[in-house]
Design a protein around this motif. Structure first.
Motif, PDB file in Angstrom:
ATOM      1  N   VAL A   1       0.287  12.616   1.501  1.00 35.85           N
ATOM      2  CA  VAL A   1       0.482  11.351   1.419  1.00 35.85           C
ATOM      3  C   VAL A   1      -1.277  11.067   0.111  1.00 35.85           C
ATOM      4  O   VAL A   1      -1.234  12.009  -0.618  1.00 35.85           O
ATOM      5  N   VAL A   2      -0.576   9.728   0.582  1.00 32.60           N
ATOM      6  CA  VAL A   2      -1.189   8.970  -1.423  1.00 32.60           C
ATOM      7  C   VAL A   2      -2.088   7.920  -0.206  1.00 32.60           C
ATOM      8  O   VAL A   2      -1.667   7.327   0.360  1.00 32.60           O
ATOM      9  N   ARG A   3      -3.719   8.395  -0.765  1.00 27.53           N
ATOM     10  CA  ARG A   3      -4.624   7.592  -0.490  1.00 27.53           C
ATOM     11  C   ARG A   3      -4.826   5.936  -0.995  1.00 27.53           C
ATOM     12  O   ARG A   3      -5.054   4.763  -0.441  1.00 27.53           O
ATOM     13  N   ASP A   4      -4.333   5.733  -2.323  1.00 27.89           N
ATOM     14  CA  ASP A   4      -4.053   4.680  -2.738  1.00 27.89           C
ATOM     15  C   ASP A   4      -3.836   4.534  -4.385  1.00 27.89           C
ATOM     16  O   ASP A   4      -2.958   5.505  -4.425  1.00 27.89           O
ATOM     17  N   TRP A   5      -3.446   3.433  -4.391  1.00 25.45           N
ATOM     18  CA  TRP A   5      -2.699   3.893  -5.585  1.00 25.45           C
ATOM     19  C   TRP A   5      -3.412   2.647  -6.525  1.00 25.45           C
ATOM     20  O   TRP A   5      -4.333   1.314  -6.771  1.00 25.45           O
ATOM     21  N   ASP A   6      -2.481   1.959  -7.900  1.00 30.09           N
ATOM     22  CA  ASP A   6      -3.614   1.657  -9.401  1.00 30.09           C
ATOM     23  C   ASP A   6      -2.348   0.682 -10.263  1.00 30.09           C
ATOM     24  O   ASP A   6      -1.264   1.340  -9.279  1.00 30.09           O
ATOM     25  N   GLU A   7      -2.582   0.582 -10.951  1.00 35.98           N
ATOM     26  CA  GLU A   7      -1.608  -0.062 -12.123  1.00 35.98           C
ATOM     27  C   GLU A   7      -1.511   1.222 -12.501  1.00 35.98           C
ATOM     28  O   GLU A   7       0.261   1.544 -12.819  1.00 35.98           O
ATOM     29  N   GLU A   8      -1.739   1.878 -12.842  1.00 36.06           N
ATOM     30  CA  GLU A   8      -1.000   3.192 -13.280  1.00 36.06           C
ATOM     31  C   GLU A   8       0.434   3.737 -13.056  1.00 36.06           C
ATOM     32  O   GLU A   8       0.890   4.711 -12.904  1.00 36.06           O
ATOM     33  N   SER A   9      -0.221   3.915 -11.313  1.00 34.69           N
ATOM     34  CA  SER A   9       0.925   4.779 -10.055  1.00 34.69           C
ATOM     35  C   SER A   9       1.997   3.965 -10.284  1.00 34.69           C
ATOM     36  O   SER A   9       3.050   3.868 -10.229  1.00 34.69           O
ATOM     37  N   VAL A  10       2.150   2.532 -10.578  1.00 38.21           N
ATOM     38  CA  VAL A  10       3.111   1.726 -10.673  1.00 38.21           C
ATOM     39  C   VAL A  10       4.042   1.600 -11.168  1.00 38.21           C
ATOM     40  O   VAL A  10       4.959   1.955 -11.326  1.00 38.21           O
ATOM     41  N   ASP A  11       2.870   2.370 -12.536  1.00 41.10           N
ATOM     42  CA  ASP A  11       3.789   1.973 -14.170  1.00 41.10           C
ATOM     43  C   ASP A  11       5.086   3.529 -13.390  1.00 41.10           C
ATOM     44  O   ASP A  11       5.678   3.329 -14.243  1.00 41.10           O
ATOM     45  N   GLY A  12       4.191   4.013 -12.808  1.00 40.31           N
ATOM     46  CA  GLY A  12       5.070   5.522 -13.004  1.00 40.31           C
ATOM     47  C   GLY A  12       5.989   5.701 -12.120  1.00 40.31           C
ATOM     48  O   GLY A  12       6.843   6.259 -12.113  1.00 40.31           O
ATOM     49  N   MET A  13       6.167   4.980 -11.046  1.00 41.76           N
ATOM     50  CA  MET A  13       7.228   4.336 -10.054  1.00 41.76           C
ATOM     51  C   MET A  13       8.226   3.355 -10.606  1.00 41.76           C
ATOM     52  O   MET A  13       9.194   3.977 -10.610  1.00 41.76           O
TER      53      MET A  13
ATOM     54  N   HIS B   1       0.810  -1.490   0.205  1.00 44.83           N
ATOM     55  CA  HIS B   1       0.405   0.164   0.371  1.00 44.83           C
ATOM     56  C   HIS B   1       0.946   1.357  -0.714  1.00 44.83           C
ATOM     57  O   HIS B   1       1.629   1.579   0.733  1.00 44.83           O
ATOM     58  N   PRO B   2       0.419   2.363  -0.883  1.00 46.41           N
ATOM     59  CA  PRO B   2       1.436   3.061  -0.522  1.00 46.41           C
ATOM     60  C   PRO B   2       1.237   4.382   0.161  1.00 46.41           C
ATOM     61  O   PRO B   2       0.515   3.820   1.525  1.00 46.41           O
ATOM     62  N   TYR B   3       2.302   4.991   1.141  1.00 51.15           N
ATOM     63  CA  TYR B   3       2.518   6.045   2.312  1.00 51.15           C
ATOM     64  C   TYR B   3       2.099   7.511   1.524  1.00 51.15           C
ATOM     65  O   TYR B   3       1.293   8.371   1.564  1.00 51.15           O
ATOM     66  N   GLY B   4       3.009   7.982   1.054  1.00 50.10           N
ATOM     67  CA  GLY B   4       3.367   9.398   0.191  1.00 50.10           C
ATOM     68  C   GLY B   4       4.208  10.374  -0.560  1.00 50.10           C
ATOM     69  O   GLY B   4       5.252   8.790  -0.550  1.00 50.10           O
ATOM     70  N   ARG B   5       4.026  10.739  -0.661  1.00 47.60           N
ATOM     71  CA  ARG B   5       5.565  11.539  -1.278  1.00 47.60           C
ATOM     72  C   ARG B   5       6.410  12.272  -0.735  1.00 47.60           C
ATOM     73  O   ARG B   5       5.965  13.368  -0.026  1.00 47.60           O
ATOM     74  N   THR B   6       7.438  11.262  -0.012  1.00 49.78           N
ATOM     75  CA  THR B   6       8.545  11.525   1.420  1.00 49.78           C
ATOM     76  C   THR B   6       9.290  11.980   0.643  1.00 49.78           C
ATOM     77  O   THR B   6      10.009  11.633   1.259  1.00 49.78           O
ATOM     78  N   VAL B   7       9.584  13.315  -0.328  1.00 49.58           N
ATOM     79  CA  VAL B   7      10.150  13.836  -0.038  1.00 49.58           C
ATOM     80  C   VAL B   7      10.122  15.706  -0.773  1.00 49.58           C
ATOM     81  O   VAL B   7       9.335  16.244   0.762  1.00 49.58           O
ATOM     82  N   GLY B   8      11.290  16.259  -0.338  1.00 46.36           N
ATOM     83  CA  GLY B   8      11.401  17.212   0.139  1.00 46.36           C
ATOM     84  C   GLY B   8      11.346  18.697  -0.571  1.00 46.36           C
ATOM     85  O   GLY B   8      10.629  18.949  -1.781  1.00 46.36           O
ATOM     86  N   GLY B   9      12.094  19.711  -0.501  1.00 42.18           N
ATOM     87  CA  GLY B   9      12.395  20.800  -1.401  1.00 42.18           C
ATOM     88  C   GLY B   9      13.332  21.680  -0.893  1.00 42.18           C
ATOM     89  O   GLY B   9      14.093  21.479  -0.263  1.00 42.18           O
ATOM     90  N   LEU B  10      13.588  22.818  -1.678  1.00 44.43           N
ATOM     91  CA  LEU B  10      14.399  23.173  -1.816  1.00 44.43           C
ATOM     92  C   LEU B  10      14.542  24.714  -0.959  1.00 44.43           C
ATOM     93  O   LEU B  10      13.938  25.407  -1.600  1.00 44.43           O
ATOM     94  N   VAL B  11      15.310  24.872   0.105  1.00 40.20           N
ATOM     95  CA  VAL B  11      15.107  25.842   1.316  1.00 40.20           C
ATOM     96  C   VAL B  11      15.841  27.247   0.769  1.00 40.20           C
ATOM     97  O   VAL B  11      17.114  26.497   1.237  1.00 40.20           O
ATOM     98  N   ALA B  12      15.391  28.618   0.709  1.00 36.67           N
ATOM     99  CA  ALA B  12      16.257  29.373  -0.185  1.00 36.67           C
ATOM    100  C   ALA B  12      16.065  30.955   0.796  1.00 36.67           C
ATOM    101  O   ALA B  12      15.110  31.207   0.859  1.00 36.67           O
TER     102      ALA B  12
END
Length: 330
Positions: free
Chosen positions: A288-300, A105-116
């Motif tokens: 957060v990502v509530r759910d996923w499908d095959e399109e999501s996995v293809d993107g991964m 199951h997905p959790y989320g886009r656990t990435v950050g950002g560029l702080v300036a």
């Protein structure tokens, strides 16, 4: 974070740890400073595990390394846990090395950002060349994703045209940004509000936007996922499914209930600034990502290909995503 604060967070969770009775148990082991604890607290606070006929046993653990892998991963592989979350590149790497694990199951886009600083002349990817850019480490996913996007969309590699400066830790990176030792720094999403809400700084480049562009999907793409062992999935398939239902209930609650976040801030956060709390809340809702499908996995898979083209299999620790890594319908 002090040991006493870790214990106080565990106490907040234990307040809702009733006897499991005859219910099947899922042992969740999560880092004491990771954002999934907000979700786990919500599941326990409102009894969403009991609603779906299982008992979620939540224990917060250290984020230290043990034999080169994070403690939560070690606990799963040693059979002391049934549920953890890590980024999917790590899941693929561990599975390729023979680990008995599967992402379900997905959790989320656990990435950050560029702080300036607010007066920066960095508006986007094209402005990185010639700048000193702070990173926790050169192999940090935020930096690799940025390199991939620069190569794909602007035909340059900032690892060569900018000066990446390794901080070694999130705390040291924040200090470097505030002291002006770097022009900007790629900080993790949950720490960014502590900087931008308390000083003259802004997030000039959300890495989540790069994730979406590189994955070529409209679906919100997860970078981190929940995983369990193949053994547990085989033996407790209905419990795994029950967790996904409790997860969705908790996500819906966290997206809609502002008062709940005030309670979470009091019991689970280390700061009492309401502006920071609201920024973390809004960041979590966006992540957060509530759910996923095959399109999501293809993107991964597409995103993995971009990262491998930049960092190489040696840096990622895996040359392909093994078959069976993702199970979108456990």
């Amino acid at each position: 974070m002090s040991q006493s604060h870790i214990e106080s967070q565990q106490d907040a969770l234990d307040e809702y740890h009733d006897d499991s009775g005859d219910l099947p148990v899922m042992r969740a082991r999560f880092e004491h400073n990771g954002s999934p604890r907000y979700l786990l607290y919500t599941i326990k606070r409102f009894g969403y595990d009991l609603d779906h006929d299982f008992h979620l046993d939540v224990q917060l653990v250290s984020d230290a390394l043990e034999d080169g892998i994070e403690t939560v991963e070690a606990q799963l592989q040693e059979g002391a846990a049934d549920l953890i979350d890590i980024d999917y590149i790590s899941i693929a790497r561990e599975r390729a090395e023979g680990a008995d694990i599967v992402a379900f199951h997905p959790y989320g886009r656990t990435v950050g950002g560029l702080v300036a600083p607010e007066d920066t002349d960095i508006d986007g990817l094209a402005d990185l060349s010639g700048k000193r850019i702070g990173v926790v480490r050169r192999l940090d996913k935020n930096w690799i994703l940025t390199r991939a996007a620069c190569r794909e969309f602007h035909d340059f590699d900032p690892d060569e045209t900018a000066t990446p400066v390794e901080a070694g830790s999130k705390v040291e990176l924040t200090r470097m940004i505030r002291d002006g030792e770097v022009d900007a720094g790629f900080q993790f999403w949950q720490i960014i509000p502590e900087i931008t809400e308390t000083g003259p700084y802004e997030n000039v480049l959300p890495v989540s936007e790069l994730v979406q562009r590189l994955s070529e999907t409209e679906n919100k793409l997860p970078v981190a996922a929940f995983l369990t062992s193949e053994t547990y999935l085989d033996e407790q398939r209905e419990t795994v499914r029950a967790f996904t239902r409790a997860y969705r209930d908790a996500v819906d609650r966290l997206v809609e209930d502002d008062e709940l976040w005030e309670e979470i801030a009091e019991k689970l956060m280390t700061y009492d600034d309401p502006e920071v709390m609201r920024a973390v809340r809004d960041g979590w809702r966006d992540m957060v990502v509530r759910d996923w499908d095959e399109e999501s996995v293809d993107g991964m898979y597409r995103l993995f290909d971009h990262l491998q083209a930049v960092a190489g299999a040696e840096a990622l620790g895996v040359d392909e995503i093994p078959e069976g890594t993702f199970n979108t319908d456990p």
